[in-house]
Scaffold this motif. Structure first.
Motif, mmCIF file in Angstrom:
data_model
loop_
_atom_site.group_PDB
_atom_site.id
_atom_site.type_symbol
_atom_site.label_atom_id
_atom_site.label_comp_id
_atom_site.label_asym_id
_atom_site.label_seq_id
_atom_site.Cartn_x
_atom_site.Cartn_y
_atom_site.Cartn_z
ATOM 1 N N GLN A 295 0.828 -1.216 0.000
ATOM 2 C CA GLN A 295 0.000 0.000 0.000
ATOM 3 C C GLN A 295 0.853 1.254 0.000
ATOM 4 O O GLN A 295 0.564 2.210 -0.713
ATOM 5 C CB GLN A 295 -0.916 -0.006 1.227
ATOM 6 N N ASN A 296 1.910 1.273 0.809
ATOM 7 C CA ASN A 296 2.715 2.482 0.991
ATOM 8 C C ASN A 296 4.139 2.265 0.510
ATOM 9 O O ASN A 296 4.622 1.141 0.438
ATOM 10 C CB ASN A 296 2.730 2.881 2.475
ATOM 11 N N ALA A 297 4.806 3.385 0.206
ATOM 12 C CA ALA A 297 6.219 3.354 -0.201
ATOM 13 C C ALA A 297 6.448 2.308 -1.282
ATOM 14 O O ALA A 297 7.352 1.473 -1.198
ATOM 15 C CB ALA A 297 7.118 3.083 1.005
ATOM 16 N N ASN A 298 5.622 2.340 -2.325
ATOM 17 C CA ASN A 298 5.669 1.283 -3.341
ATOM 18 C C ASN A 298 6.326 1.710 -4.649
ATOM 19 O O ASN A 298 6.236 0.992 -5.647
ATOM 20 C CB ASN A 298 4.257 0.731 -3.602
ATOM 21 N N THR B 134 11.094 6.796 -5.464
ATOM 22 C CA THR B 134 10.738 8.166 -5.827
ATOM 23 C C THR B 134 11.828 8.890 -6.600
ATOM 24 O O THR B 134 11.541 9.761 -7.429
ATOM 25 C CB THR B 134 10.382 8.981 -4.573
ATOM 26 N N GLY C 85 -0.716 10.555 -6.869
ATOM 27 C CA GLY C 85 -0.909 9.293 -6.162
ATOM 28 C C GLY C 85 -1.394 8.180 -7.075
ATOM 29 O O GLY C 85 -0.913 7.048 -7.009
ATOM 30 N N ARG D 146 1.421 7.032 -9.334
ATOM 31 C CA ARG D 146 2.376 6.186 -8.607
ATOM 32 C C ARG D 146 1.848 4.764 -8.480
ATOM 33 O O ARG D 146 2.613 3.797 -8.579
ATOM 34 C CB ARG D 146 2.645 6.760 -7.209
ATOM 35 N N GLN D 147 0.552 4.639 -8.233
ATOM 36 C CA GLN D 147 -0.026 3.302 -8.139
ATOM 37 C C GLN D 147 0.136 2.557 -9.463
ATOM 38 O O GLN D 147 0.407 1.352 -9.483
ATOM 39 C CB GLN D 147 -1.509 3.377 -7.759
ATOM 40 N N GLU E 155 -4.545 -2.566 -0.943
ATOM 41 C CA GLU E 155 -5.209 -1.254 -0.973
ATOM 42 C C GLU E 155 -4.763 -0.428 -2.187
ATOM 43 O O GLU E 155 -4.225 0.678 -2.034
ATOM 44 C CB GLU E 155 -4.910 -0.478 0.320
ATOM 45 N N GLY F 93 -6.325 6.546 -1.055
ATOM 46 C CA GLY F 93 -5.924 7.926 -1.224
ATOM 47 C C GLY F 93 -6.110 8.509 -2.609
ATOM 48 O O GLY F 93 -5.646 9.623 -2.872
#
Length: 234
Positions: free
Chosen positions: A85-88, A91, A137, A140-141, A160, A164
């Motif tokens: 879900q996060n930091a995927n 960057t 966001g 990024r997904q 998830e 967001g």
């Protein structure tokens, strides 16, 4: 036996079990969705299937092979792609470099797969030279899903994926997920937007306190009065 199954899984972090005799499965070319209230163990079940959580009881089978003892890295090599879900995304790397990172295990020419990812997510080709940290966001997904697809997985696991993002972006992501499933890839997904997720799901698992509460087709769960009242807002 399902193509991927986490069967009768019991385990947790440290001494406390979060999952209790929990079973999650998905077939090739189908979408299975894990839903339930906060703290139900949804992401924990996903991580257990991917090998990020040790099991005290139960097993994980992929295409009939017992992979319970395999590390997450070895499960990737066996055909599992996982999108946290996060930091995927990386960057500081460009979109193209992020996708190339997904192909790190491959020894063949992965350019065709990258073109397939660009066909699925055209915005990524447009922004291929842009650092992933500058993307929205939703974009990024798309990078994260695209990177997982670069491994040519037989199973794609999404934790998830619409967290967001706006409703429009959520609908677009779900459309792309349907397209991926149509290629024969099995998709196992944890999702807070339960109604929308069950609407595209072949199979749904409603977890409560780490246990299976309801298991049925997505449409059957949407039509179940108890499921609607307790988990879908009526």
């Amino acid at each position: 036996m399902a193509f991927l199954i986490g069967e009768a899984m019991t385990g947790g972090y440290g001494g406390a079990d979060i999952l209790h005799d929990c079973t999650i499965s998905v077939e090739k070319g189908q979408i299975a969705v894990i839903v339930g209230p906060n703290g139900a163990g949804k992401s924990t079940a996903m991580k257990a299937v991917f090998g990020m959580l040790g099991l005290r009881q139960g097993r994980v089978l992929l295409d009939g092979r017992d992979i319970t003892a395999l590390s997450p890295q070895d499960r990737v090599a066996a055909g599992m792609g996982f999108v946290p879900q996060n930091a995927n995304v990386f960057t500081s790397l460009t979109v193209r470099e992020n996708l190339e990172m997904g192909a790190y295990l491959r020894q063949d020419d992965y350019s065709i797969t990258m073109e397939q990812v660009f066909d699925l997510f055209p915005i990524l080709q447009e922004k291929a030279a842009q650092p992933a940290g500058e993307l929205s966001g939703g974009q990024r997904q798309q990078v994260a899903v695209g990177r997982a697809l670069m491994t040519q997985p037989s199973v794609l696991m999404l934790d998830e994926p619409t967290a967001g993002v706006s409703p429009i972006v959520m609908d677009e992501l779900f459309d792309r997920i349907l397209e991926v499933a149509a290629t024969g890839i099995a998709i196992l997904m944890v999702e807070q937007n339960a109604k929308q997720a069950l609407n595209i799901a072949d199979r749904g698992f409603v977890l409560v306190q780490g246990r299976n509460r309801f298991t049925d087709t997505g449409q059957a769960l949407l039509a179940d009065p108890e499921v609607r009242a307790s988990f879908l807002g009526g």
